[in-house]
Design a protein around this motif. Structure first.
Motif, PDB file in Angstrom:
ATOM      1  N   LEU A 170       0.828  -1.206   0.000  1.00  0.00           N
ATOM      2  CA  LEU A 170       0.000   0.000   0.000  1.00  0.00           C
ATOM      3  C   LEU A 170       0.866   1.262   0.000  1.00  0.00           C
ATOM      4  O   LEU A 170       0.526   2.262  -0.645  1.00  0.00           O
ATOM      5  N   ARG A 171       1.974   1.220   0.711  1.00  0.00           N
ATOM      6  CA  ARG A 171       2.854   2.395   0.740  1.00  0.00           C
ATOM      7  C   ARG A 171       3.464   2.661  -0.641  1.00  0.00           C
ATOM      8  O   ARG A 171       3.615   3.804  -1.065  1.00  0.00           O
ATOM      9  N   PHE A 172       3.833   1.573  -1.352  1.00  0.00           N
ATOM     10  CA  PHE A 172       4.335   1.765  -2.717  1.00  0.00           C
ATOM     11  C   PHE A 172       3.247   2.350  -3.609  1.00  0.00           C
ATOM     12  O   PHE A 172       3.512   3.221  -4.448  1.00  0.00           O
ATOM     13  N   ALA A 173       2.003   1.858  -3.422  1.00  0.00           N
ATOM     14  CA  ALA A 173       0.901   2.396  -4.215  1.00  0.00           C
ATOM     15  C   ALA A 173       0.663   3.862  -3.885  1.00  0.00           C
ATOM     16  O   ALA A 173       0.351   4.680  -4.760  1.00  0.00           O
ATOM     17  N   ALA A 174       0.810   4.221  -2.589  1.00  0.00           N
ATOM     18  CA  ALA A 174       0.545   5.594  -2.154  1.00  0.00           C
ATOM     19  C   ALA A 174       1.602   6.568  -2.665  1.00  0.00           C
ATOM     20  O   ALA A 174       1.335   7.762  -2.810  1.00  0.00           O
ATOM     21  N   ARG A 175       2.802   6.027  -2.923  1.00  0.00           N
ATOM     22  CA  ARG A 175       3.890   6.918  -3.360  1.00  0.00           C
ATOM     23  C   ARG A 175       3.519   7.668  -4.635  1.00  0.00           C
ATOM     24  O   ARG A 175       3.834   8.843  -4.803  1.00  0.00           O
ATOM     25  N   GLY A 176       2.841   6.980  -5.543  1.00  0.00           N
ATOM     26  CA  GLY A 176       2.463   7.634  -6.788  1.00  0.00           C
ATOM     27  C   GLY A 176       1.039   8.140  -6.807  1.00  0.00           C
ATOM     28  O   GLY A 176       0.586   8.692  -7.803  1.00  0.00           O
ATOM     29  N   ALA A 177       0.311   7.916  -5.712  1.00  0.00           N
ATOM     30  CA  ALA A 177      -1.098   8.325  -5.666  1.00  0.00           C
ATOM     31  C   ALA A 177      -1.230   9.539  -4.773  1.00  0.00           C
ATOM     32  O   ALA A 177      -1.284   9.429  -3.554  1.00  0.00           O
ATOM     33  N   GLU A 178      -1.257  10.698  -5.363  1.00  0.00           N
ATOM     34  CA  GLU A 178      -1.349  11.929  -4.582  1.00  0.00           C
ATOM     35  C   GLU A 178      -2.749  12.078  -4.014  1.00  0.00           C
ATOM     36  O   GLU A 178      -3.726  11.649  -4.633  1.00  0.00           O
ATOM     37  N   PRO A 179      -2.877  12.707  -2.830  1.00  0.00           N
ATOM     38  CA  PRO A 179      -4.209  12.925  -2.261  1.00  0.00           C
ATOM     39  C   PRO A 179      -5.087  13.706  -3.220  1.00  0.00           C
ATOM     40  O   PRO A 179      -4.636  14.624  -3.896  1.00  0.00           O
ATOM     41  N   ARG A 180      -6.327  13.322  -3.253  1.00  0.00           N
ATOM     42  CA  ARG A 180      -7.276  13.970  -4.150  1.00  0.00           C
ATOM     43  C   ARG A 180      -7.885  15.174  -3.456  1.00  0.00           C
ATOM     44  O   ARG A 180      -8.401  15.086  -2.362  1.00  0.00           O
ATOM     45  N   GLY A 181      -7.831  16.287  -4.094  1.00  0.00           N
ATOM     46  CA  GLY A 181      -8.413  17.486  -3.521  1.00  0.00           C
ATOM     47  C   GLY A 181      -9.702  17.829  -4.205  1.00  0.00           C
ATOM     48  O   GLY A 181     -10.441  16.969  -4.643  1.00  0.00           O
ATOM     49  N   GLY A 182      -9.963  19.153  -4.339  1.00  0.00           N
ATOM     50  CA  GLY A 182     -11.144  19.583  -5.079  1.00  0.00           C
ATOM     51  C   GLY A 182     -12.425  19.252  -4.353  1.00  0.00           C
ATOM     52  O   GLY A 182     -12.504  19.201  -3.139  1.00  0.00           O
TER      53      GLY A 182
END
Length: 635
Positions: free
Chosen positions: A123-135
């Motif tokens: 999950l941490r590897f997946a999170a590295r490229g998945a920026e928090p979604r804003g908007g």
């Protein structure tokens, strides 16, 4: 001074978890890894739920539920847009089918078996490229946070607007926003929370909603994300509608006409007694539901008899006909025993009983002639309950009454973890008779108490002498409604357990729904006493009554056993599956483990697993076994 951004309940990033079997377990792991878990057990509206969560990672656990997981992944494909990530967990046996998830938009994979550390690192590897979604999604989160340092409940901007309150409240002021019942329920959960949990409530103005709660053990902060839901199904109504209906008289005549062209036909008539009294006392609606229950019992009784399955038809009023191309000698005592047990009518136990008549076709008969003779009546060829009642005491003293063991299997691991002791009468003339016939004969003979004591003592003594290979299995024994009503029964049962040498900690007592309904207050007291003494408690045959959903939460239980008719119906239509799903969800929300009875096919097991059922028993694993066969299966 704390900024608005700091005061919003977003100190941990959300992570969306969809697991059809292990939602709570995965949510706890995710929380320990530093995420705010927004967890779901079903795939309905998964795209909407993911968008509302504000998460940048969707974790789909498709282990044991590959097709459901793939459907969910396809639905999420458009919602999980880069830089968001979709991780899928699959069983190793499904690795050859991963292409479907890739096509659906999955970005990361993990194959079981894996440990907690492996999942969190993935999950941490997946999170590295998945920026928090804003908007919009971030601004539209509905949630709150309790901060013990500030002694304040902080609301997300949208929640504050929805309930027209300031975004910071005292704990007492926040709790006063809830009606009394939801307030008490939330307070109870908050007193016992340890990690993560979820709570379903009706919250104005959101309607039905899930509160995903997470406690930060280090800081004492409590985080909550609120997910609005649609209206839940009326499980009780669906349960009643799911009861199968028998053929009608016209259908029976057509079947008999066709069967007569091929040879001899045997027909057994079953007339329910006292139905007019039920209609008068409780109304025709209650009588109609009772007829459906009777049809179910007749079907179940016939299903336990080897050979071709007869048809069941309702001829009208309180009369049924059972027709087959073979002798129905074994059917009569089985049906009579099934209908001799009291029925639950508007929360009360009502004895019914039935009159049985049988005929066989003669040369030149058509359906009309055969059914006419059936109405006039001929003696049945089967042994009656009266005859069996006379023979029962001698059978008990002569060792004809015995116990067999049916394995109970953990669905997640496939391991046999326990057995249920099932009574059998090895009748010298009729062969093996099941527990229903045995106890119906005991009721007729006034030997119910003696038989219950005999079977319980026999099961405990035999289990205490099991070989070492069975030393870790749990034992389940049955407790009857008569046992519940007996003064001092708990003490006598515990003395019997201790005298046998079987450990209390490995014993489960099972009591049927009807037994609970008869003496609810006494049942609650008895079950609480047995649990305090170290035993586990299960409600058996759940789904055979109509008032179960209202009283379950008030009883001290550990397991809920789904009646075999419900378990087998799960592979039917969508409505059948909704019924079973509702029962399992309700049980798990009450902290009960769920055991499905009568599981016979891989399809049934797969669907039960996908809905979160933890254990099963049935012919898919094994029929009731003698000790030698059980030891060979476990070993």
């Amino acid at each position: 001074m704390t900024s608005d951004a700091e005061s919003a309940p977003r100190s941990q990033p959300p992570l969306f978890v969809l697991s059809f079997r292990q939602r709570d377990e995965l949510a706890a792991i995710v929380a320990r890894g530093g995420w705010q878990a927004v967890a779901a057990r079903r795939g309905e509206a998964v795209e909407r739920r993911f968008r509302a969560s504000g998460a940048s990672i969707a974790l789909i656990d498709a282990r044991g539920a590959f097709e459901d997981g793939l459907i969910a992944a396809r639905a999420l494909g458009e919602a999980v847009e880069p830089p968001a990530a979709m991780m899928v967990c699959v069983s190793k046996t499904d690795l050859s089918r991963l292409g479907g998830f890739y096509d659906a938009g999955a970005t990361h994979f993990l194959a079981s078996p894996f440990g907690e550390d492996e999942l969190l690192h993935a999950l941490r590897f997946a999170a590295r490229g998945a920026e928090p979604r804003g908007g919009t999604a971030a601004r539209d989160l509905i949630g709150w946070r309790w901060d013990p340092e500030r002694a304040r409940v902080q609301l997300s901007p949208l929640l504050a607007r929805l309930i027209d309150q300031p975004d910071s409240l005292s704990r007492r002021a926040a709790l006063r926003l809830l009606p009394p019942a939801p307030r008490r329920e939330l307070a109870r959960v908050l007193r016992s929370i340890d990690g993560t949990t979820a709570l379903v409530q009706t919250l104005a103005p959101l309607g039905r909603a899930v509160q995903h709660l997470q406690l930060d053990a280090r800081t004492g902060r409590l985080l909550a994300l609120i997910e609005p839901l649609g209206s839940p199904p009326d499980v009780a109504a669906l349960l009643r509608e799911a009861m199968p209906r028998a053929r009608d008289a016209a259908g029976a005549r057509r079947w008999i006409e066709h069967a007569l062209e091929e040879g001899e036909v045997h027909v057994l008539a079953v007339t329910l007694a006292r139905l007019d009294i039920v209609n008068l006392a409780y109304g025709r609606g209650a009588g109609d539901r009772l007829i459906q229950s009777a049809a179910r019992r007749i079907e179940d009784a016939l299903a336990s008899i080897p050979g071709a399955r007869p048809i069941v038809a309702r001829l009208g009023g309180a009369e049924f006909a059972i027709a087959a191309r073979h002798m129905l000698a074994e059917a009569a005592p089985a049906i009579e025993a099934a209908l001799a047990r009291p029925f639950v009518v508007e929360g009360e136990l009502v004895p019914l009983g039935a009159e049985l008549r049988s005929v066989a076709s003669r040369p030149g008969d058509d359906a009309a002639a055969l059914l006419l003779r059936l109405g006039e009546g001929e003696p049945t060829e089967a042994a009656s309950l009266d005859t069996l009642a006379v023979q029962l005491r001698e059978a008990m003293e002569g060792g004809q009454v015995d116990v067999l063991w049916q394995p109970q299997v953990a669905i997640a691991s496939g391991a046999i973890v326990g057995v249920e002791a099932l009574a059998r009468w090895r009748h010298p003339a009729l062969g093996e008779l099941g527990a229903e016939t045995l106890f119906a004969a005991a009721d007729r003979a006034g030997l119910s108490t003696a038989l219950s004591d005999h079977v319980q003592a026999l099961a405990l003594t035999r289990a205490a002498a099991w070989p070492a290979g069975l030393g870790n299995l749990r034992l389940s024994i049955n407790v009857t409604a008569g046992d519940v009503a007996r003064g001092g029964f708990a003490d006598r049962l515990l003395d019997r357990v201790d005298a046998s040498g079987f450990p209390r900690a490995r014993l489960t007592v099972e009591i049927t729904e009807s037994g609970l309904m008869a003496e609810l207050g006494e049942a609650a007291r008895l079950l609480a006493e047995l649990r305090r003494a170290g035993l586990r408690v299960a409600i058996d045959d759940f789904g055979t009554g109509y008032s179960s959903l209202a009283y379950l939460k008030s009883l001290p239980l550990d397991y809920l056993k789904i009646d075999k008719a419900l378990a087998q119906d799960i592979a039917g239509n969508a409505r059948d599956r909704i019924v079973v799903r509702g029962v399992i969800d309700m049980a798990r929300s009450l902290g009960l483990a769920v055991v499905a009875e009568g599981v016979e096919t891989d399809a049934q097991l797969e669907l039960l697993a996908a809905e979160g059922c933890q254990y099963f028993q049935g012919y898919l694993c094994a029929p009731p076994l003698a000790l030698e066969a059980l030891a060979a299966l476990v070993g």
